[in-house]
Design an enzyme around this catalytic site. Structure first.
Site, PDB file in Angstrom:
ATOM      1  N   CYS A  95      46.560  46.997  36.844  1.00 27.01           N
ATOM      2  CA  CYS A  95      45.964  47.230  38.158  1.00 27.01           C
ATOM      3  C   CYS A  95      46.915  48.038  39.030  1.00 27.01           C
ATOM      4  CB  CYS A  95      45.646  45.903  38.835  1.00 27.01           C
ATOM      5  SG  CYS A  95      47.150  44.937  39.103  1.00 27.01           S
ATOM      6  N   CYS A 111      49.947  46.163  40.263  1.00 29.43           N
ATOM      7  CA  CYS A 111      51.070  46.004  39.325  1.00 29.43           C
ATOM      8  C   CYS A 111      51.868  47.306  39.260  1.00 29.43           C
ATOM      9  CB  CYS A 111      50.570  45.695  37.913  1.00 29.43           C
ATOM     10  SG  CYS A 111      49.162  44.608  37.908  1.00 29.43           S
ATOM     11  N   ASP A 139      30.711  84.882  44.651  1.00 28.49           N
ATOM     12  CA  ASP A 139      31.101  86.284  44.625  1.00 28.49           C
ATOM     13  C   ASP A 139      30.156  86.930  43.607  1.00 28.49           C
ATOM     14  OD1 ASP A 139      32.749  88.609  44.781  1.00 28.49           O
ATOM     15  OD2 ASP A 139      33.611  88.032  42.856  1.00 28.49           O
TER      16      ASP A 139
END
Length: 709
Positions: A23, A26, A402
């Site tokens: 996680c 951690c 473009d």
């Protein structure tokens, strides 16, 4: 790494790969531990890519000590990845099996001797200690520093359950929490695999010829200028230029294009692409760390470290939310008993609130979705350079294109030839022979057309070649003076042009074509129309984007007439012509004022200012140009627009999933908290609510792996 704090001097930084993160929390603890190591001046953890960058001197052993709280494994960035043990054999999971077995035995003994008996209580206590040993160490350390995170909340809840005699429930909470962590680790690994699979694309060795000798060499030892021999069916290990041979290469790994591309002498080739049929000799042009695939991996990993806006919101929210939950749990445990409630019952409810309040699901809701989406995009030839760009692309309302080289191929081609008397082949041959001496950009289109027709115009003798500034050229072929130039030149030569021919010229010009005329000073012999060809995919892509509710605008320096012809053909909703680069920039700013979220799609070189001014700059053909990779927020690795609708679809899906995750994580907490009122919230329900939410959020994010074109 775009935040200023992260700009740790690249030269002094050493990068290591980390295995075992579960996680973000951690990862944060590990980062702080590494910063405290002797000899380390600074450290930065990239959770999504599972990497740590360290400034200063340290060893892998020291780093693994800093990560011992979660049994992290560290290796040098260049080392091959460690073979991961099967999920069910991992050390962290074996503790769960023993703990679960003790829980079941204690439950059976409890039924036999009664729940209050010493034997089942000892069994439950052993189960709690084995399953929650590392959790308690971290939790108690945090508690001593008044730092409230997931581990702290769980530690208080489990110790509290034991104090009030709920040993069985305490043990169950430990096991369910451990299962939740293991599954979270598994699903996070799954999300990261999409990046790890990129690392395995290019071979680690190649057959190299140096002088007269041929040998297999590791990619780290291959030098620029070495000759790499690639046999049919082999993958290229390095970027380079073909110096011998012709073959078709499958470039799907780099550009996402499934159709193989023919490569021959002087063509650029990339590491990780598959040689399908011929033997190629390739001169290496880049060292292994500079190859296109290395750049892609590096950019994708950096992208995962960038925080998405919703991630920043979640982190800020979690910072205030966790202490608030602790205070709420304290009130629930203490206030009702002061007014006559049962202490044991309300302490139990307070502990359940602590468990349900764990912010696991909330914290993981965004990073898993971002990592998964960016990994999926990279495997499909689209480089998204951060969570913020992923979210911006999902919110797009308008896209400006473009024209030259983006909607069109950027290479003029002959589209129509009209002859008046004589042979088309013959007139084309004479035109090409004369144009060979011209500097005009359209000359190459005429020469290509003549070559395609099989005409040998190089043998034609051209005399008295003369350029007529701004109008065309004249030259003598076999004693006859021919003119090649614009219709204006022939108006001057002939006084006026026959009306039927004027109509044909006007019709071609209205279609956005440039008309060149071949003739003598007496008559017009041939009309040749040249136009910049539309990309095959442009029309379908614009149509899909219009159907998605996105305004499409074409920006071009071409004149209005040509621009409108091409704009209508491709189906854009708005056309802006006669633009200089600064006009494009101003138009993008104007569009942003109207729509907020606007993308600009260009080739990343002359469109750099407009790309930078848009909320999302999209560059095409990233595989060949470093500029595109650096200036754009999103790079389409192939020279193909068809990846654009897929990118927007993926980004929208990611936005939806992030919103679903955050809403669901908070809603499930609210429902559980409402159950406190009638006293229905149990530790079982609390841990299931927390674990269920985390799992569902992670699985929901993994759905992004299934988004296809």
């Amino acid at each position: 790494m775009s935040d200023p704090q992260a700009k740790l001097s690249e030269e002094e930084m050493k990068t290591y790969r980390v295995q075992g993160f579960t996680c973000t929390n951690c990862a944060g603890i590990f980062e702080n531990n590494v910063k405290k190591l002797p000899g380390v001046q600074d450290a930065k953890v990239n959770f999504g890519a599972s990497k740590v960058m360290v400034k200063g001197n340290t060893t892998i052993e020291e780093l693994e000590k800093a990560g011992a709280f979660e049994n992290l494994k560290v290796r040098d960035e260049k080392e091959q990845k460690l073979e991961r043990e099967p999920f069910w054999k991992q050390k962290e999971n074996i503790k769960v099996y023993i703990s679960a077995l003790l829980l079941v035995i204690s439950w059976v003994l409890g039924k036999q001797y009664g729940e209050e008996h010493l034997i089942p209580t000892i069994g439950y206590a052993a189960s709690i200690l084995i399953g929650g040993y590392s959790l308690f160490i971290t939790g108690l350390k945090n508690l001593s520093r008044l730092k409230f995170d997931m581990n702290t909340l769980m530690t208080i809840a489990i110790i509290g359950a034991a104090i009030i005699g709920e040993w069985g429930e305490g043990a169950t909470v430990v096991i369910l929490f451990a299962i939740s962590e293991a599954l979270e680790r598994y699903s996070m690994d799954k999300a990261r695999q999409s990046i790890e699979s990129l690392m395995d694309i290019a071979p680690k060795e190649a057959l190299i010829r140096r002088g007269q000798e041929e040998m297999m060499i590791h990619v780290d030892d291959i030098q620029v200028g070495d000759i790499m021999i690639v046999k049919p069916g082999q993958k290229l290990a390095m970027d380079g230029l073909v110096i011998k041979g012709t073959s078709t290469l499958n470039q799907a790994a780099i550009t996402g294009e499934s159709v193989p591309v023919t490569k021959t002498i002087d063509d650029e080739v990339f590491a990780g692409t598959l040689n399908e049929e011929g033997l190629l000799e390739v001169q290496v042009t880049k060292r292994v760390e500079d190859t296109t695939i290395s750049k892609i991996i590096h950019l994708v990993e950096e992208a995962q470290a960038e925080r998405a806006p919703s991630q920043a919101f979640v982190d800020k929210f979690a910072k205030y939310y966790t202490p608030a939950i602790v205070i709420l749990a304290l009130f629930i445990a203490v206030l009702p008993p002061l007014f006559g409630g049962d202490w044991s019952e309300w302490i139990y409810q307070g502990l359940a609130v602590l468990v349900v309040g764990c912010p696991c699901a909330l914290v993981v809701s965004t990073p898993v979705a971002v990592v998964t989406a960016i990994g999926n995009a990279a495997r499909n030839g689209v480089l998204i350079k951060g969570g913020i760009h992923l979210e911006e692309a999902g919110a797009l309302k308008a896209i400006a294109f473009d024209k030259t080289g983006t909607l069109t191929k950027g290479v003029p081609a002959v589209t129509d030839v009209v002859t008046y008397g004589g042979n088309e082949h013959e007139w084309m041959k004479i035109t090409a022979a004369i144009e060979k001496g011209s500097q005009h950009p359209l000359a190459s289109a005429i020469m290509r057309k003549a070559e395609a027709d099989g005409s040998d115009f190089n043998r034609v003798v051209v005399e008295d070649f003369q350029s007529i500034t701004g109008k065309g050229v004249k030259a003598m072929v076999e004693g006859v003076t021919y003119y090649v130039g614009s219709p204006k030149l022939f108006e001057e030569l002939h006084g006026n042009i026959e009306s039927s021919r004027t109509e044909t010229i006007s019709k071609m010009q209205t279609e956005g074509k440039t008309v060149m005329v071949l003739g003598t000073d007496k008559e017009i012999l041939s009309l040749i129309a040249v136009a910049d060809e539309m990309r095959e995919s442009s029309k379908a892509v614009i149509s899909r984007l219009n159907n998605m509710g996105i305004q499409t605008v074409m920006l071009t320096g071409d004149n209005q007439r040509t621009a409108e012809a091409i704009g209508k053909q491709v189906g854009v909703s708005d056309i802006k012509a006669d633009l200089l680069p600064e006009d494009k920039l101003n138009f993008i700013k104007e569009l942003r004022g109207k729509h907020q979220s606007v993308a600009m799609v260009g080739d990343g070189v002359n469109d750099a200012p407009a790309l930078a001014a848009s909320s999302v700059g999209v560059a095409m053909g990233g595989a060949g140009t470093d500029t595109a990779l650096e200036t754009a927020d999103i790079a389409l690795m192939s020279d193909d627009l068809s990846k654009l609708p897929y990118t927007i679809k993926l980004s929208r899906k990611a936005l939806t999933i992030i919103k679903q995750n955050i809403t669901f994580s908070l809603a499930i907490k609210l429902v559980a908290l409402v159950l406190v009122m009638p006293g229905w919230l149990t530790l079982w329900i609390a841990i299931f609510a927390d674990m269920g939410a985390t799992l569902l959020v992670t699985l929901n994010s993994l759905r992004l792996l299934r988004v296809k074109e």
